[in-house]
Design a protein around this motif. Structure first.
Motif: not given
Length: 208
Positions: A47-48, A53-55, A63-66
């Motif tokens: 569960x991100x 928020x940190x990212x 792309x990594x966040x996605x």
């Protein structure tokens, strides 16, 4: 996303289960490995909410966040299958075969995808038939609340169904069934709902 949501969940289950076995043994709790795996299957789905928020602050590529967010949306079906298989082994009353595992996966994950597409299509047709942002916002809310409850009732993955319905409405629905005014109000409404629900979630965690 597909690899992370399938093999990643299974690998995480074994990593968490193995780590739990070591920790429990170290503190003197003798627990069979299969029960540690059951615990691992509960912990494996990510569960991100806190991580995203940190990212964003760290400025990682979009792309990594996605990928991280996408994996968390689709891992529910796999995690349910893993949990039910391990529970079946523990209970000893279920026929845990490759066919049984595949049937569970089809019912939960694949069933959730088809169900989400079906209710998303119905909602799309309804959105297309009206031009009133208040009604359209309420239609999306009804889609989420009613659709999730119905998915739970027919034993398919509610989260996966909602993700698929959301992708459908958020793409085709935005392009062909909504005015610019509706899009603005819809985005504002769901951004606010997202913030409220995240706050409530962490409040409940704190209370527990």
């Amino acid at each position: 996303i597909s690899i992370l949501a399938t093999f990643g969940v299974v690998i995480s289950t074994f990593i968490v289960g193995g780590s739990a076995l070591i920790v429990f043994s170290f503190i003197g709790i003798k627990l069979p490995f299969i029960y540690c795996l059951l615990f691992g299957s509960l912990i494996a789905p990510t569960d991100p909410i806190a991580v995203i928020g940190i990212l964003k602050k760290a400025g990682v590529p979009k792309s990594l966040e996605t990928k991280i967010t996408g994996e968390s949306l689709f891992n529910d079906g796999v995690a349910v299958v893993v949990f039910l298989v391990i529970m079946g082994i523990i209970a000893g009353g279920h026929d845990v075969t490759a066919g049984h595992i595949m049937l569970l996966f089809i019912e939960e994950a694949i069933g959730g995808i088809f169900f989400g597409f079906a209710i998303g299509w119905v909602a799309y047709l309804m959105l297309k038939s009206v031009d009133n942002y208040q009604v359209e916002v309420l239609l999306t809310l009804a889609l989420v609340m009613g659709g999730y409850s119905l998915a739970h009732a027919i034993h398919v993955s509610g989260p996966i169904a909602m993700v698929v319905a959301g992708i459908f409405i958020g793409n085709r629905g935005r392009l062909f069934a909504m005015s610019e005014k509706t899009r603005e109000h819809l985005d504002s409404f769901w951004e606010l709902m997202d913030e409220i629900l995240n706050a409530v979630l962490f409040l409940l965690i704190g209370l527990e």
